[in-house]
Scaffold this motif. Structure first.
Motif, short mmCIF file in Angstrom:
data_model
loop_
_atom_site.label_atom_id
_atom_site.label_comp_id
_atom_site.label_asym_id
_atom_site.label_seq_id
_atom_site.Cartn_x
_atom_site.Cartn_y
_atom_site.Cartn_z
N GLN A 24 -39.35 -59.25 -14.33
CA GLN A 24 -37.64 -59.95 -14.11
C GLN A 24 -37.20 -59.02 -13.46
O GLN A 24 -37.07 -57.45 -13.14
N ARG A 25 -36.20 -59.51 -11.91
CA ARG A 25 -35.70 -58.83 -10.63
C ARG A 25 -34.82 -59.25 -11.01
O ARG A 25 -34.58 -60.24 -10.94
N GLN A 26 -34.21 -58.50 -10.06
CA GLN A 26 -32.90 -59.14 -9.35
C GLN A 26 -33.33 -58.90 -7.50
O GLN A 26 -33.11 -58.22 -7.29
N LEU A 27 -33.11 -60.03 -7.12
CA LEU A 27 -33.77 -59.99 -5.91
C LEU A 27 -32.05 -60.91 -5.04
O LEU A 27 -31.45 -62.15 -4.91
N GLY A 28 -31.34 -59.50 -4.78
CA GLY A 28 -30.13 -59.89 -3.94
C GLY A 28 -29.25 -60.73 -4.99
O GLY A 28 -29.21 -60.43 -6.60
N ASP A 29 -28.71 -62.50 -5.01
CA ASP A 29 -28.13 -63.07 -5.85
C ASP A 29 -29.02 -63.47 -6.75
O ASP A 29 -28.60 -64.52 -7.67
N PHE A 30 -30.04 -63.45 -6.32
CA PHE A 30 -30.90 -64.61 -7.19
C PHE A 30 -32.08 -63.21 -8.30
O PHE A 30 -32.62 -62.28 -7.78
N ALA A 54 -58.23 -71.03 -18.57
CA ALA A 54 -58.72 -70.81 -17.43
C ALA A 54 -57.01 -70.00 -16.82
O ALA A 54 -56.48 -69.98 -18.00
N PHE A 55 -56.92 -69.28 -15.84
CA PHE A 55 -56.08 -68.94 -15.11
C PHE A 55 -54.21 -69.13 -15.03
O PHE A 55 -54.39 -70.45 -14.16
N HIS A 56 -53.13 -69.07 -15.89
CA HIS A 56 -52.77 -69.49 -15.84
C HIS A 56 -51.08 -68.81 -15.27
O HIS A 56 -51.04 -67.28 -15.46
N GLY A 57 -49.91 -69.26 -14.32
CA GLY A 57 -48.83 -68.65 -14.78
C GLY A 57 -48.00 -68.82 -13.31
O GLY A 57 -47.97 -70.51 -12.80
N GLY A 58 -46.82 -68.30 -13.03
CA GLY A 58 -45.99 -69.15 -11.88
C GLY A 58 -44.48 -68.07 -11.76
O GLY A 58 -45.00 -66.78 -12.91
N LEU A 59 -43.77 -67.99 -11.47
CA LEU A 59 -42.89 -67.95 -10.45
C LEU A 59 -41.18 -68.54 -10.79
O LEU A 59 -41.40 -69.64 -10.78
N ASP A 60 -40.64 -67.72 -11.15
CA ASP A 60 -38.37 -68.86 -10.74
C ASP A 60 -37.99 -68.11 -10.12
O ASP A 60 -37.65 -66.43 -10.39
N LEU A 61 -36.98 -68.55 -9.54
CA LEU A 61 -35.81 -67.98 -8.57
C LEU A 61 -34.39 -69.06 -8.93
O LEU A 61 -34.61 -70.38 -9.14
N SER A 62 -33.41 -68.02 -9.86
CA SER A 62 -32.40 -68.77 -10.77
C SER A 62 -31.54 -68.22 -9.33
O SER A 62 -31.11 -67.26 -9.99
N HIS A 63 -30.03 -68.74 -9.72
CA HIS A 63 -28.61 -68.41 -8.48
C HIS A 63 -27.89 -69.09 -9.49
O HIS A 63 -27.77 -69.50 -10.24
N PRO A 64 -26.63 -67.63 -9.44
CA PRO A 64 -25.80 -68.23 -10.65
C PRO A 64 -24.47 -69.17 -10.73
O PRO A 64 -24.04 -69.24 -11.59
N SER A 65 -25.07 -69.69 -9.44
CA SER A 65 -24.49 -71.36 -9.44
C SER A 65 -24.71 -72.03 -10.04
O SER A 65 -24.03 -73.28 -10.33
N GLY A 66 -26.07 -71.63 -10.41
CA GLY A 66 -26.42 -73.10 -11.38
C GLY A 66 -28.10 -73.46 -11.20
O GLY A 66 -29.05 -74.05 -11.32
N TRP A 67 -27.92 -73.17 -9.79
CA TRP A 67 -29.46 -74.66 -8.89
C TRP A 67 -30.75 -73.08 -9.04
O TRP A 67 -30.83 -71.61 -9.81
N TYR A 68 -31.78 -73.96 -9.38
CA TYR A 68 -33.01 -72.83 -9.63
C TYR A 68 -34.14 -73.56 -8.91
O TYR A 68 -33.96 -74.93 -8.86
N PHE A 69 -34.99 -72.39 -8.42
CA PHE A 69 -36.60 -73.31 -7.97
C PHE A 69 -37.38 -72.76 -8.70
O PHE A 69 -37.54 -71.41 -8.88
N GLY A 70 -39.00 -73.41 -8.43
CA GLY A 70 -40.11 -72.53 -9.13
C GLY A 70 -40.54 -73.37 -8.94
O GLY A 70 -41.51 -74.19 -8.83
N GLN A 71 -41.84 -72.15 -9.44
CA GLN A 71 -43.77 -72.84 -9.20
C GLN A 71 -44.47 -72.47 -10.97
O GLN A 71 -44.36 -71.30 -10.94
N TYR A 72 -44.80 -73.68 -11.26
CA TYR A 72 -46.02 -72.86 -12.01
C TYR A 72 -47.30 -73.94 -11.87
O TYR A 72 -47.19 -74.65 -11.86
N ALA A 73 -48.51 -72.84 -12.22
CA ALA A 73 -49.84 -73.66 -11.94
C ALA A 73 -50.84 -73.14 -12.84
O ALA A 73 -50.93 -72.52 -14.20
N PRO A 74 -50.74 -74.68 -14.06
CA PRO A 74 -51.44 -74.61 -15.01
C PRO A 74 -52.79 -73.94 -14.61
O PRO A 74 -53.59 -73.63 -15.62
N SER A 75 -53.08 -73.99 -13.77
CA SER A 75 -54.73 -73.61 -13.46
C SER A 75 -54.43 -73.24 -12.03
O SER A 75 -54.33 -73.83 -11.12
#
Length: 239
Positions: A24-30, A54-75
């Motif tokens: 987990q990292r802080q990227l500006g406000d995200f 299968a190799f699997h993984g994902g990433l997630d970005l969230s903002h203090p306003s409540g909005w978030y987006f991300g991507q997960y790869a089951p494979s």
């Protein structure tokens, strides 16, 4: 651009230098998260299950306003027998206090190298006293699915986490099975108990559907198996 981004994420996730299952990292406000499991409670309950081995993984970005987006790869599609699969999501989450909150969003399911494989799901849920309850409607011309999801969290009496999913599927085109009858709808469900043990994540999963015998030829649901099945899964993170 999507595939290089995911391959970079995979390289980071599976790097032996990492010391945690999720970084987990802080990227500006995200707030940025990268790991082997979906970060979102709702997304974790609704993304496609990871293929065995299968190799699997994902990433997630969230903002203090409540909005978030991300991507997960089951494979990740890194082996000759696997196909790249992506679950991308956008949503909004808000907590009223420590015991109550809600979440809603949209998931895009895709297999970039297979034409006509895209589908979407609207999801929403509430968090109450550490438990999460939600549902989703998935629009796929071949299989329209409604899913109910409950993550009851930790059950102190049994020292396990409990997750339950129930789904109803309606096929766009009825499936004709061997005896000449047709299947145009079916339901399936799963119950999962999980707990850590000596550094290993143990999962006991019961899954089933209302299809039997040759009717299982029509099955394409939330479980890996059509008929009643009990699975014990042990998973260990090496970073």
């Amino acid at each position: 651009m999507i595939r290089p981004l995911l391959l970079l994420a995979a390289a980071l996730v599976f790097s032996p230098a990492l010391q945690a299952q999720q970084i987990q990292r802080q990227l500006g406000d995200f707030d940025f998260k990268l790991g082997t499991d979906a970060s979102r409670t709702m997304a974790h309950g609704l993304v496609s299950p990871s293929a065995v081995g299968a190799f699997h993984g994902g990433l997630d970005l969230s903002h203090p306003s409540g909005w978030y987006f991300g991507q997960y790869a089951p494979s990740m599609g890194l082996t000759p027998t696997s196909t790249l699969r992506l679950d991308s999501y956008l949503g909004y989450k808000r907590r009223f206090d420590d015991s109550l909150g809600f979440e809603a969003g949209l998931i895009h399911y895709s297999q970039p190298y297979l034409a006509g494989s895209d589908s979407y799901a609207l999801y929403g849920g509430i968090s109450v006293l550490g438990s999460h309850f939600g549902g989703a409607l998935r629009d796929n011309p071949n299989n329209r699915t409604g899913t109910l999801f409950a993550d009851l969290g930790h059950l102190p009496l049994f020292d396990v986490d409990l997750t339950v999913k129930v789904a109803h599927h309606r096929l766009g085109t009825p499936f004709t099975i061997g005896d000449g009858s047709q299947v145009d709808a079916f339901s399936d469900w799963s119950l999962e108990l999980s707990r850590p043990w000596l550094g290993i994540d143990l999962n006991l999963i019961y899954s089933d559907s209302d299809l039997r015998g040759v009717g299982c030829d029509a099955y394409a649901g939330i479980n890996r198996y059509c008929e009643s099945m009990v699975t014990l899964k042990a998973q260990r993170s090496f970073f």
